[in-house]
Design an enzyme around this catalytic site. Structure first.
Site, mmCIF file in Angstrom:
data_model
loop_
_atom_site.group_PDB
_atom_site.id
_atom_site.type_symbol
_atom_site.label_atom_id
_atom_site.label_comp_id
_atom_site.label_asym_id
_atom_site.label_seq_id
_atom_site.Cartn_x
_atom_site.Cartn_y
_atom_site.Cartn_z
ATOM 1 N N ILE A 279 -1.720 9.695 24.590
ATOM 2 C CA ILE A 279 -2.949 9.847 23.818
ATOM 3 C C ILE A 279 -3.204 8.494 23.179
ATOM 4 C CG2 ILE A 279 -4.004 11.048 21.855
ATOM 5 C CD1 ILE A 279 -3.172 13.241 23.646
ATOM 6 N N GLU A 280 -4.208 7.788 23.610
ATOM 7 C CA GLU A 280 -4.421 6.472 22.998
ATOM 8 C C GLU A 280 -5.690 6.462 22.157
ATOM 9 O OE1 GLU A 280 -3.558 3.193 25.554
ATOM 10 O OE2 GLU A 280 -2.064 4.308 26.706
ATOM 11 N N GLN A 281 -6.065 7.651 21.677
ATOM 12 C CA GLN A 281 -7.314 7.792 20.940
ATOM 13 C C GLN A 281 -7.196 7.317 19.493
ATOM 14 O OE1 GLN A 281 -8.410 12.029 21.714
ATOM 15 N NE2 GLN A 281 -7.203 11.719 23.557
#
Ligand SMILES: *[C@@H]1O[C@H](CO)[C@@H](O)[C@H](O)[C@H]1NC(C)=O
Ligand SMILES: *[C@@H]1O[C@H](CO)[C@@H](O)[C@H](O)[C@H]1NC(C)=O
Ligand SMILES: *[C@@H]1O[C@H](CO)[C@@H](O)[C@H](O)[C@H]1NC(C)=O
Length: 345
Positions: free
Chosen positions: A121-123
């Site tokens: 998850i690179e949000q």
């Protein structure tokens, strides 16, 4: 078909279980053994995995299409194969949605005889937001579900090179680290937020890379939870202008009877030199000058040495596929050196 086989097939059909695609059925069993030193490979598809150094690989995170051959091959070598997990965080703030997502991933991993999941998850997340807590819960609940449903499985989580809200990723790193098996630290793309001069720089300079680990360790995150991710790629920057670099003709500064000497240069301390990752310039067919920054066996080796000295869990790379795996002798040698550099020097 003997009756017991019919019976078995019937069960497979009823339960929706896929038959084992491997030559030997035991290769479909999840890997349970824990190895001291992790070599974590991201695979983005294709067949180059056949040329990996399987003596050292411990986990392959498959970000390409599922490849049953890869799973069988990895299991044969005692390596785990894990799913990619990514979901918009706004979806999993809702608990039921989160539970459904986790159940789906566990089922997918089981049906493909896989050994865990890499949560990527690179949000952007604001500290204290609903997404902030949902992400931490997601990691905790995913780990619990995988460990329960697939004994020996591994749940990892990808983090930026530093925990200091890099790219607005303000996560609860401490709780996330406690809640999963390991953090894969993406020690690359370190110039994603240049605040000084807007110039081409190294993808992952050693001091900046090591500083990131110190920041994680300062949070009291267990060093054995950290896998160092190194780039097997560099950056190519088209240059607006290029200062005096590249071919280096130096001014004539006489010294003791000769017209040219190193007095034309300026002495630089090692602390400056070690910030310089390898780079080169080239001109493309349109005449545009480029500057390319990259890691090589030597720069990776220095990083790998720090994995040992800092007592980290292991090392890995983005990504395993992008070396030259052709039969050409020089390529073979360079590729082997990139793999060997992972263990230090
Ligand atoms: C639940 O997830 C779906 C996608 O799987 C999404 O479309 C939906 O908006 C989510 N519901 C909530 C309440 O977040
Ligand atoms: C140094 O430069 C001078 C002037 O250009 C020249 O006359 C001389 O021959 C040079 N000496 C050597 C050793 O090249
Ligand atoms: C693979 O890694 C092992 C362990 O470091 C090493 O001994 C071996 O030479 C490597 N294989 C190749 C083909 O480079």
């Amino acid at each position: 078909m003997p009756r017991f086989l019919l019976f078995f097939s019937a069960i497979l059909v009823v339960c929706g279980t896929n038959p084992c695609p491997c030559e030997r059925p035991e290769l479909c069993l999840p890997i349970r053994a824990q190895r001291d030193f992790e070599v974590f490979v991201f695979d983005v598809g294709g067949k180059t995995w056949k040329s990996y150094n399987w003596t050292i690989v411990t986990t392959v995170a498959t970000f390409g299409k599922y490849d049953a051959d890869l799973m069988c091959f990895a299991h044969f070598h005692g390596a785990r194969v894990v799913l990619k997990g990514d979901v918009p965080l706004s979806y999993i703030v809702d608990r039921d949605n989160r539970t459904a997502w986790i159940a789906e991933k566990v089922q997918l991993a089981k049906s493909q005889f896989m050994d865990g999941i890499n949560i990527d998850i690179e949000q952007a997340v604001d500290k204290g937001s609903p997404e902030y807590y949902a992400l931490t819960d997601l990691v905790k609940e995913t780990t619990e579900a995988f460990h329960r449903e697939i004994p020996g499985s591994q749940v990892s989580f990808d983090v930026a090179w530093s925990p200091k809200c890099i790219d607005k990723r303000c996560y609860d790193y401490v709780t996330i680290a406690e809640s999963c098996d390991l953090l894969f630290v993406m020690s690359y793309d370190e110039q994603s937020q240049i605040t000084g001069d807007c110039i081409a720089m190294a993808n992952a300079p050693l001091p900046q890379t090591l500083n990131g680990y110190d920041e994680y360790l300062n949070l009291k995150i267990d060093s054995k939870k950290l896998v160092m991710g190194v780039p097997w790629y560099g950056y190519d920057y088209p240059c607006l202008s290029l200062s005096q670099k590249g071919i280096c003709s130096i001014p004539k500064v006489p010294f003791r009877g000769v017209n040219c000497s190193d007095a034309a240069g300026t002495q630089k301390p090692y602390k400056w030199i070690m910030k310089q990752a390898p780079y080169f310039n080239y001109k493309d067919q349109e005449g545009q000058i480029h500057q390319v920054w990259y890691d090589d066996p030597q720069s990776i080796c220095s990083k790998a040495n720090s994995v040992t000295s800092k007592g980290l869990r292991g090392i890995g790379m983005w990504n395993g596929n992008i070396l030259d795996y052709s039969d050409e002798p020089v390529a073979r040698q360079q590729t082997a050196m990139m793999w060997n550099a992972l263990l230090g020097c």
